[in-house]
Design a protein around this motif. Structure first.
Motif, PDB file in Angstrom:
ATOM      1  N   THR A  84       0.842  -1.125   0.011  1.00  0.00           N
ATOM      2  CA  THR A  84      -0.115  -0.054  -0.039  1.00  0.00           C
ATOM      3  C   THR A  84       1.218   1.205  -0.006  1.00  0.00           C
ATOM      4  OG1 THR A  84      -1.687  -1.329   1.142  1.00  0.00           O
ATOM      5  CG2 THR A  84      -1.614   1.165   1.149  1.00  0.00           C
ATOM      6  N   LEU A  85       0.707   1.962  -1.050  1.00  0.00           N
ATOM      7  CA  LEU A  85       1.462   3.369  -1.130  1.00  0.00           C
ATOM      8  C   LEU A  85       0.316   4.354  -0.666  1.00  0.00           C
ATOM      9  CD1 LEU A  85       2.891   3.072  -4.627  1.00  0.00           C
ATOM     10  CD2 LEU A  85       3.967   2.377  -2.176  1.00  0.00           C
ATOM     11  N   VAL A  99       3.408   3.660  -8.389  1.00  0.00           N
ATOM     12  CA  VAL A  99       2.948   2.453  -8.473  1.00  0.00           C
ATOM     13  C   VAL A  99       3.864   1.488  -9.377  1.00  0.00           C
ATOM     14  CG1 VAL A  99       0.870   1.138  -9.065  1.00  0.00           C
ATOM     15  CG2 VAL A  99       0.611   3.115  -7.819  1.00  0.00           C
ATOM     16  N   ALA A 100       4.138   1.850 -10.519  1.00  0.00           N
ATOM     17  CA  ALA A 100       5.089   1.282 -11.589  1.00  0.00           C
ATOM     18  C   ALA A 100       6.324   0.630 -10.968  1.00  0.00           C
ATOM     19  CB  ALA A 100       5.193   1.864 -12.719  1.00  0.00           C
ATOM     20  N   VAL A 101       6.854   1.608 -10.242  1.00  0.00           N
ATOM     21  CA  VAL A 101       7.987   1.093  -9.568  1.00  0.00           C
ATOM     22  C   VAL A 101       7.829  -0.098  -8.440  1.00  0.00           C
ATOM     23  CG1 VAL A 101       9.815   1.886  -7.953  1.00  0.00           C
ATOM     24  CG2 VAL A 101       9.573   3.379  -9.939  1.00  0.00           C
ATOM     25  N   ALA A 102       6.743   0.159  -7.839  1.00  0.00           N
ATOM     26  CA  ALA A 102       6.564  -0.661  -6.646  1.00  0.00           C
ATOM     27  C   ALA A 102       6.199  -2.213  -7.377  1.00  0.00           C
ATOM     28  CB  ALA A 102       5.515  -0.211  -5.885  1.00  0.00           C
ATOM     29  N   GLN A 103       5.295  -1.986  -8.357  1.00  0.00           N
ATOM     30  CA  GLN A 103       5.065  -3.372  -9.011  1.00  0.00           C
ATOM     31  C   GLN A 103       6.433  -4.381  -9.501  1.00  0.00           C
ATOM     32  OE1 GLN A 103       2.210  -1.720 -11.755  1.00  0.00           O
ATOM     33  NE2 GLN A 103       0.571  -2.267 -10.570  1.00  0.00           N
ATOM     34  N   GLY A 107       8.522  -9.972  -4.917  1.00  0.00           N
ATOM     35  CA  GLY A 107       7.790 -10.422  -3.818  1.00  0.00           C
ATOM     36  C   GLY A 107       6.511  -9.551  -3.571  1.00  0.00           C
ATOM     37  N   VAL A 108       6.326  -8.431  -4.591  1.00  0.00           N
ATOM     38  CA  VAL A 108       5.039  -7.632  -4.619  1.00  0.00           C
ATOM     39  C   VAL A 108       4.030  -8.319  -5.328  1.00  0.00           C
ATOM     40  CG1 VAL A 108       3.981  -5.637  -5.435  1.00  0.00           C
ATOM     41  CG2 VAL A 108       6.342  -5.495  -4.385  1.00  0.00           C
ATOM     42  N   LYS A 109       3.008  -8.576  -4.869  1.00  0.00           N
ATOM     43  CA  LYS A 109       1.887  -9.451  -5.652  1.00  0.00           C
ATOM     44  C   LYS A 109       1.001  -8.453  -6.001  1.00  0.00           C
ATOM     45  CE  LYS A 109       1.759 -13.474  -2.402  1.00  0.00           C
ATOM     46  NZ  LYS A 109       0.895 -13.910  -1.156  1.00  0.00           N
ATOM     47  N   SER A 110       0.535  -7.405  -5.379  1.00  0.00           N
ATOM     48  CA  SER A 110      -0.245  -6.272  -5.843  1.00  0.00           C
ATOM     49  C   SER A 110       0.278  -4.953  -5.160  1.00  0.00           C
ATOM     50  CB  SER A 110      -1.655  -6.524  -5.926  1.00  0.00           C
ATOM     51  OG  SER A 110      -2.063  -6.873  -4.582  1.00  0.00           O
ATOM     52  N   VAL A 111      -0.289  -3.840  -5.827  1.00  0.00           N
ATOM     53  CA  VAL A 111      -0.104  -2.533  -5.155  1.00  0.00           C
ATOM     54  C   VAL A 111      -1.409  -1.573  -5.066  1.00  0.00           C
ATOM     55  CG1 VAL A 111       1.071  -0.168  -5.490  1.00  0.00           C
ATOM     56  CG2 VAL A 111       2.244  -2.252  -6.187  1.00  0.00           C
ATOM     57  N   SER A 112      -1.733  -1.090  -3.990  1.00  0.00           N
ATOM     58  CA  SER A 112      -2.909  -0.476  -3.525  1.00  0.00           C
ATOM     59  C   SER A 112      -2.402   0.793  -3.554  1.00  0.00           C
ATOM     60  CB  SER A 112      -3.729  -0.920  -2.254  1.00  0.00           C
ATOM     61  OG  SER A 112      -4.532   0.035  -1.899  1.00  0.00           O
TER      62      SER A 112
END
Length: 198
Positions: A84-85, A99-103, A107-112
């Protein structure tokens, strides 16, 4: 005849002992299996927590490394691989880039995405000082409240707009935190991004 009875009695005792030993062994195996399952469950919880902490650290590092993103006002939290950002960015393109960087982080399944675009007008030093004072006052009021778990709530203020993020256990706690923030002088609006987690 007497020998036969003694032999039968000894046989009965031996069979009984064997049955008792077998059931005791089965009970021991069952207890051992139950204990093993509990240990595995605890290890999985620790592993999940450690994995989430690692993902959070990697996402924060990736945001800092990206020169196009001003990451100082972005908070990162991870639960079961869901990142979650939250916080404030200067433009919608900044939010999309974050969001694109976090994705892309392993280990990241999804980004909120709970990022909010800051007003385009430039923030003055006086405005920043006012926001810091507002944030401090809200945090103090949350800390003094008996209903709200303040240690689980992050408060950020930009240009009088307050963002609440983090987790609470009931809707009543979320509503209470929002009403406390709204009651503070200088607060223009409150963006309640608290997650209710039972």
């Amino acid at each position: 005849m007497n020998k036969t009875k003694i032999t039968q009695t000894l046989m009965a005792v031996m069979v009984g002992s064997a049955l008792l030993s077998g059931s005791a062994l089965a009970a021991t195996e069952s207890t051992s299996s139950s204990l093993g399952n509990k240990i595995d469950s605890s290890a999985n919880k620790v592993s999940s927590f450690m994995g989430d902490s690692s993902v959070t650290a990697k996402v924060k590092a990736a945001l800092v490394d990206d020169n196009a993103i001003k990451s100082t006002d972005i908070s990162v939290a991870t639960e079961k691989g869901v990142v979650t950002l939250s916080g404030f960015v200067t433009s919608q393109s900044q939010a999309e880039a974050a969001v694109a960087v976090a994705q892309k982080v392993e280990g990241v399944k999804s980004v909120s995405d709970k990022l909010h675009v800051r007003d385009s007008k430039s923030s003055s030093l006086k405005g920043y000082a006012g926001d810091a004072a507002t944030t401090s006052e809200i945090k103090a009021k949350l800390l003094a409240d008996d209903i709200v778990p303040s240690r689980n709530i992050k408060v950020e203020t930009t240009d009088g707009v307050v963002q609440l993020s983090g987790t609470v256990t009931t809707k009543a706690q979320s509503d209470r935190a929002e009403s406390i923030a709204k009651a503070i002088e200088g607060v223009k609006s409150v963006k309640n991004d608290l997650t209710v987690k039972s």
